[in-house]
Scaffold this motif. Structure first.
Motif, mmCIF file in Angstrom:
data_model
loop_
_atom_site.group_PDB
_atom_site.id
_atom_site.type_symbol
_atom_site.label_atom_id
_atom_site.label_comp_id
_atom_site.label_asym_id
_atom_site.label_seq_id
_atom_site.Cartn_x
_atom_site.Cartn_y
_atom_site.Cartn_z
ATOM 1 N N ASP A 63 -22.017 -3.355 44.987
ATOM 2 C CA ASP A 63 -22.768 -2.803 46.126
ATOM 3 C C ASP A 63 -23.305 -3.920 47.023
ATOM 4 O O ASP A 63 -23.249 -3.822 48.254
ATOM 5 C CB ASP A 63 -23.919 -1.925 45.635
ATOM 6 C CG ASP A 63 -23.451 -0.620 45.029
ATOM 7 O OD1 ASP A 63 -22.297 -0.207 45.288
ATOM 8 O OD2 ASP A 63 -24.235 -0.009 44.275
ATOM 9 N N ASP A 64 -23.826 -4.986 46.405
ATOM 10 C CA ASP A 64 -24.322 -6.130 47.179
ATOM 11 C C ASP A 64 -23.194 -6.771 47.982
ATOM 12 O O ASP A 64 -23.384 -7.167 49.135
ATOM 13 C CB ASP A 64 -24.953 -7.173 46.258
ATOM 14 C CG ASP A 64 -26.259 -6.722 45.634
ATOM 15 O OD1 ASP A 64 -26.828 -5.704 46.082
ATOM 16 O OD2 ASP A 64 -26.714 -7.388 44.687
ATOM 17 N N PHE A 65 -22.009 -6.882 47.366
ATOM 18 C CA PHE A 65 -20.848 -7.459 48.047
ATOM 19 C C PHE A 65 -20.475 -6.609 49.259
ATOM 20 O O PHE A 65 -20.249 -7.136 50.346
ATOM 21 C CB PHE A 65 -19.667 -7.571 47.072
ATOM 22 C CG PHE A 65 -18.420 -8.108 47.704
ATOM 23 C CD1 PHE A 65 -18.270 -9.460 47.940
ATOM 24 C CD2 PHE A 65 -17.386 -7.256 48.054
ATOM 25 C CE1 PHE A 65 -17.116 -9.966 48.525
ATOM 26 C CE2 PHE A 65 -16.228 -7.749 48.637
ATOM 27 C CZ PHE A 65 -16.096 -9.102 48.873
ATOM 28 N N ARG A 66 -20.449 -5.314 49.066
ATOM 29 C CA ARG A 66 -20.097 -4.412 50.171
ATOM 30 C C ARG A 66 -21.095 -4.546 51.333
ATOM 31 O O ARG A 66 -20.701 -4.639 52.491
ATOM 32 C CB ARG A 66 -20.047 -2.971 49.664
ATOM 33 C CG ARG A 66 -19.625 -1.994 50.724
ATOM 34 C CD ARG A 66 -19.578 -0.593 50.198
ATOM 35 N NE ARG A 66 -19.077 0.265 51.243
ATOM 36 C CZ ARG A 66 -18.466 1.393 51.049
ATOM 37 N NH1 ARG A 66 -18.255 1.838 49.848
ATOM 38 N NH2 ARG A 66 -18.046 2.118 52.058
ATOM 39 N N GLU A 67 -22.381 -4.572 51.010
ATOM 40 C CA GLU A 67 -23.402 -4.723 52.051
ATOM 41 C C GLU A 67 -23.273 -6.065 52.770
ATOM 42 O O GLU A 67 -23.405 -6.134 54.003
ATOM 43 C CB GLU A 67 -24.794 -4.573 51.441
ATOM 44 C CG GLU A 67 -25.111 -3.163 51.000
ATOM 45 C CD GLU A 67 -26.443 -3.055 50.290
ATOM 46 O OE1 GLU A 67 -27.306 -3.939 50.483
ATOM 47 O OE2 GLU A 67 -26.620 -2.083 49.537
ATOM 48 N N ALA A 68 -23.000 -7.130 52.010
ATOM 49 C CA ALA A 68 -22.834 -8.452 52.622
ATOM 50 C C ALA A 68 -21.621 -8.458 53.553
ATOM 51 O O ALA A 68 -21.667 -9.049 54.640
ATOM 52 C CB ALA A 68 -22.691 -9.520 51.539
#
Length: 108
Positions: A63-68
């Motif tokens: 999820d963090d990767f997607r947001e970044a």
């Protein structure tokens, strides 16, 4: 729901690593552009794959990767978001590698 990590083979983890690297390269190449449907589809596929394969830590980092990635695409000056993306991707990559190594058969 995440599967038992012991059931995922090293090949599945390596494929997830390849997908992560491919997505990161695509987002870096398109930095500063408005997110397109193909970006959304790419990130949704990767996130879904990692959620299915991994545990709660993998899911949270996915999820963090997607947001970044989305911040990189939306930013008029993507330098800072690119640096943040690199950190998240490296952390997720190390976690996936750890799972891949844990799933490898031990030598007798």
């Amino acid at each position: 729901m995440a599967q038992d990590l012991s059931r995922a083979g090293p090949d599945e983890w390596r494929q997830a690593l390849d997908a992560l690297d491919d997505a990161g390269a695509r987002i870096r190449r398109d930095a500063g552009q408005t997110p397109m449907p193909e970006h959304d589809a790419l990130l949704a596929r990767l996130t879904r794959r990692l959620r299915t394969l991994g545990d709660a830590d993998v899911a949270a980092l996915a999820d963090d990767f997607r947001e970044a990635c989305l911040r990189v695409l939306c930013s008029a000056d993507p330098a800072a978001p690119l640096a943040a993306l690199g950190l998240v991707q490296d952390t997720l990559r190390r976690l996936l590698q750890r799972h891949a190594l844990a799933g490898m058969p031990r030598a007798a």
